[in-house]
Design a protein around this motif. Structure first.
Motif, short mmCIF file in Angstrom:
data_model
loop_
_atom_site.label_atom_id
_atom_site.label_comp_id
_atom_site.label_asym_id
_atom_site.label_seq_id
_atom_site.Cartn_x
_atom_site.Cartn_y
_atom_site.Cartn_z
N VAL A 1 0.95 -1.33 -0.05
CA VAL A 1 0.11 0.09 0.11
C VAL A 1 1.05 1.11 0.15
CG1 VAL A 1 -1.80 1.23 1.59
CG2 VAL A 1 -1.93 -1.34 0.90
N ALA A 2 0.92 2.35 -0.82
CA ALA A 2 1.70 3.56 -0.78
C ALA A 2 0.26 4.36 0.02
CB ALA A 2 1.54 4.08 -2.52
N TRP A 3 0.48 4.66 1.31
CA TRP A 3 -0.02 5.84 2.18
C TRP A 3 0.50 7.11 1.79
CZ3 TRP A 3 -3.16 4.02 4.84
CH2 TRP A 3 -3.64 2.67 5.32
N GLU A 4 1.87 7.48 1.30
CA GLU A 4 1.65 8.80 0.71
C GLU A 4 2.62 9.23 -0.22
OE1 GLU A 4 2.59 11.52 4.25
OE2 GLU A 4 2.88 9.77 5.43
N ALA A 5 2.45 9.65 -0.32
CA ALA A 5 3.06 9.95 -2.17
C ALA A 5 4.67 10.03 -1.79
CB ALA A 5 3.40 11.41 -2.60
N GLY A 6 5.85 9.45 -2.14
CA GLY A 6 6.84 9.13 -2.78
C GLY A 6 7.61 8.67 -1.24
N LYS A 7 7.01 8.78 -0.45
CA LYS A 7 7.07 7.02 0.63
C LYS A 7 7.19 6.06 0.02
CE LYS A 7 7.59 10.54 3.03
NZ LYS A 7 7.00 10.84 4.44
N PRO A 8 7.94 4.68 1.15
CA PRO A 8 7.90 3.72 0.75
C PRO A 8 7.04 2.87 0.35
CG PRO A 8 10.24 3.90 2.09
CD PRO A 8 9.18 5.37 1.98
N LEU A 9 6.44 1.67 0.14
CA LEU A 9 5.64 1.48 0.43
C LEU A 9 5.37 0.17 1.53
CD1 LEU A 9 4.74 0.01 -3.75
CD2 LEU A 9 4.10 2.08 -2.36
N VAL A 10 4.32 -0.13 1.87
CA VAL A 10 3.61 -0.94 3.01
C VAL A 10 3.21 -2.17 2.45
CG1 VAL A 10 3.29 -0.62 6.10
CG2 VAL A 10 3.53 1.07 4.56
N ILE A 11 4.09 -2.89 3.43
CA ILE A 11 3.38 -4.21 2.91
C ILE A 11 1.93 -4.33 4.44
CG2 ILE A 11 3.33 -6.96 2.87
CD1 ILE A 11 5.10 -5.15 0.11
N GLU A 12 0.77 -4.61 3.03
CA GLU A 12 -0.53 -4.82 4.83
C GLU A 12 -1.19 -5.87 4.76
OE1 GLU A 12 -0.88 -2.95 7.25
OE2 GLU A 12 0.15 -0.80 6.34
N GLU A 13 -1.93 -6.24 5.57
CA GLU A 13 -3.13 -7.10 4.73
C GLU A 13 -4.59 -6.47 4.67
OE1 GLU A 13 -3.93 -9.34 8.71
OE2 GLU A 13 -2.50 -11.41 7.59
N VAL A 14 -5.11 -6.50 3.95
CA VAL A 14 -5.70 -6.02 3.29
C VAL A 14 -7.25 -6.36 3.12
CG1 VAL A 14 -6.31 -4.37 0.84
CG2 VAL A 14 -4.07 -4.64 2.03
N ASP B 1 3.55 3.66 -12.82
CA ASP B 1 3.65 3.10 -11.63
C ASP B 1 4.24 4.26 -10.72
OD1 ASP B 1 2.31 1.16 -11.44
OD2 ASP B 1 3.46 0.00 -11.87
N VAL B 2 5.42 4.89 -10.41
CA VAL B 2 6.34 5.53 -9.87
C VAL B 2 6.02 7.00 -9.81
CG1 VAL B 2 8.66 6.71 -9.67
CG2 VAL B 2 8.59 3.60 -10.23
N TYR B 3 5.48 7.16 -11.73
CA TYR B 3 4.78 8.81 -12.04
C TYR B 3 4.16 9.04 -10.76
CZ TYR B 3 3.79 12.95 -14.70
OH TYR B 3 3.38 13.96 -15.32
N PHE B 4 3.44 8.33 -11.03
CA PHE B 4 1.81 8.29 -9.72
C PHE B 4 1.95 8.21 -8.63
CE2 PHE B 4 0.16 8.32 -14.23
CZ PHE B 4 -0.83 9.58 -14.41
N TRP B 5 3.05 7.04 -8.47
CA TRP B 5 3.30 7.36 -6.90
C TRP B 5 3.98 8.85 -6.68
CZ3 TRP B 5 8.56 6.85 -5.35
CH2 TRP B 5 9.37 6.12 -4.61
N GLU B 6 5.29 9.32 -7.34
CA GLU B 6 5.95 10.66 -6.85
C GLU B 6 4.57 11.91 -6.60
OE1 GLU B 6 10.27 9.86 -8.82
OE2 GLU B 6 8.80 10.37 -10.25
N ALA B 7 3.48 11.38 -7.65
CA ALA B 7 2.17 12.41 -7.49
C ALA B 7 3.54 14.13 -7.78
CB ALA B 7 1.75 12.10 -5.98
#
Length: 391
Positions: A24-37, A60-66
């Motif tokens: 899960v990407a919780w914030e722009a540009g921050k490392p993804l976090v492995i979560e139970e979903v 993916d990177v472009y929109f993750w960076e926002a």
């Protein structure tokens, strides 16, 4: 109708939510976090897919960076992948549990004017929408954590062990095809290949210039090689890319920074008036202009693949068109996802296309952030991310 749930078969109405693992990407540009979903059941015209392999694309990177977009978080990114159908929603008739599929960021409803046209793959219903984070059926997400919605990305969200996708965005493929290889065909590689084979259509013995030697550009070079081009000239601001590009058929290299004159003039001099075909894969408007102006008058064709910034403008003198140069654009290489991708997979199975040379890295899902590091550092063409789960 019965659906497969693990080793048991259950009816439609008994399909339930699954607790799965997602990045899960919780914030722009921050490392993804492995979560139970929680992943909800597929609704009408939807399919729940078990993802076995996914890869990281620059989109993916472009929109993750926002940067330059409206941010939408928390979100599950990912759109290049291969998986197996786990369950289907009401109205789905051409897929069933166990089918091997490639999710695609754009779709094919098979009913709109674009889908019925032999000349277009830009489905009215399922064309890419990077802002929408919910499903078309009800405007809701299928992902949640403790009841809080987690948004989708381009209708695929493959950075999750299970995901829910509209049936029109899934291509059913040969189950013998290795998903850890053909997953690359669900985005960038098909885009480049199709730009060459379906749109530029270089003739045997022709000259082709490729602007941008990232994964899409190298796939375009591969397409030009398959088509029989005799000279494939790579154009890139990074001279270190030439050695790698040779593996994809690039025969010559030009770095615009090494010349005092515009690169289109350099290419015209190299080729006696201009190249027969050019394919632009950078998104830079200056590269787009150069790609158009470097093709030969009378028969030259330039194809634009890269996506520019929203405020960019393309400017060239009208005489460049009147002198019988052709300018074209393409979306996903003009492939219709459901109709055409299965045959592209067969080209790989028949050894007409090499995919292994695009794979530069491989990581387990738990280390997905390394894939981002590799791409940001410029070391990666494609990094395969193993979900590490058996079908």
């Amino acid at each position: 109708m019965l659906l497969c749930m693990g080793c048991q078969w259950v009816p439609f109405a008994e399909v339930v939510s699954l607790l799965t693992v997602a990045a899960v990407a919780w914030e722009a540009g921050k490392p993804l976090v492995i979560e139970e979903v929680d992943v909800a059941p597929p609704q009408a015209m939807e399919v729940r897919v078990k993802i076995l392999f996914t890869s990281l694309c620059h989109t993916d990177v472009y929109f993750w960076e926002a940067k330059g977009q409206t941010p939408l978080f928390p979100r599950i990114f990912g759109h290049e992948a291969g998986g197996i159908v786990e369950s289907v929603g009401q109205g789905v008739t051409d897929l069933e549990p166990g089918d091997h599929v490639l999710p695609v960021f754009t779709g094919e409803c098979k009913e709109c004017a674009h889908c019925k046209s032999e000349e277009s793959n830009m489905c009215d219903l399922l064309r890419i929408n990077t802002d929408r984070g919910v499903m078309l059926n009800d405007g809701k997400t299928r992902f949640s954590i403790d009841g809080k919605p987690i948004y989708h990305f381009v209708g695929t969200s493959t950075f999750s062990e299970y995901t829910v996708i509209h049936v029109g965005c899934l291509a059913k493929i040969n189950p013998a095809a290795p998903l850890d290889k053909v997953c690359l065909l669900s985005c960038g590689i098909s885009t480049g290949l199709g730009a060459a084979l379906n749109v530029a259509k270089p003739k045997p013995g022709s000259t082709v210039a490729i602007f941008g030697l990232g994964a899409v550009g190298l796939a375009a070079a591969e397409g030009a090689r398959i088509a029989g081009a005799s000279r494939i000239i790579g154009v890139d601001l990074n001279s270190n890319r030439y050695d790698q590009a040779k593996k994809f058929g690039v025969t010559e290299f030009v770095n615009p920074k090494d010349h005092k004159k515009p690169v289109q003039e350099v290419l015209a001099e190299m080729t006696g008036g201009g190249v027969d075909r050019s394919i632009e894969c950078t998104g830079s408007v200056s590269a787009m202009i150069s790609a158009f102006e470097c093709v030969h008058d009378g028969w030259g064709v330039a194809v634009l693949v890269g996506v520019p910034n929203k405020d960019d403008a393309f400017k060239t003198h009208p005489m460049n068109l009147l002198n019988e140069r052709t300018l074209k654009g393409t979306f996903f290489g003009n492939y219709k996802p459901r109709s055409d991708l299965p045959s592209v997979v067969e080209k790989y199975m028949n050894k007409e296309i090499e995919l292994e040379k695009f794979i530069t890295h491989e990581v387990p899902f738990s280390e997905i952030n390394k894939a981002f590091d590799y791409m940001l550092e410029g070391h990666s063409l494609r990094c395969i991310i193993r979900m590490d789960a058996s079908p």
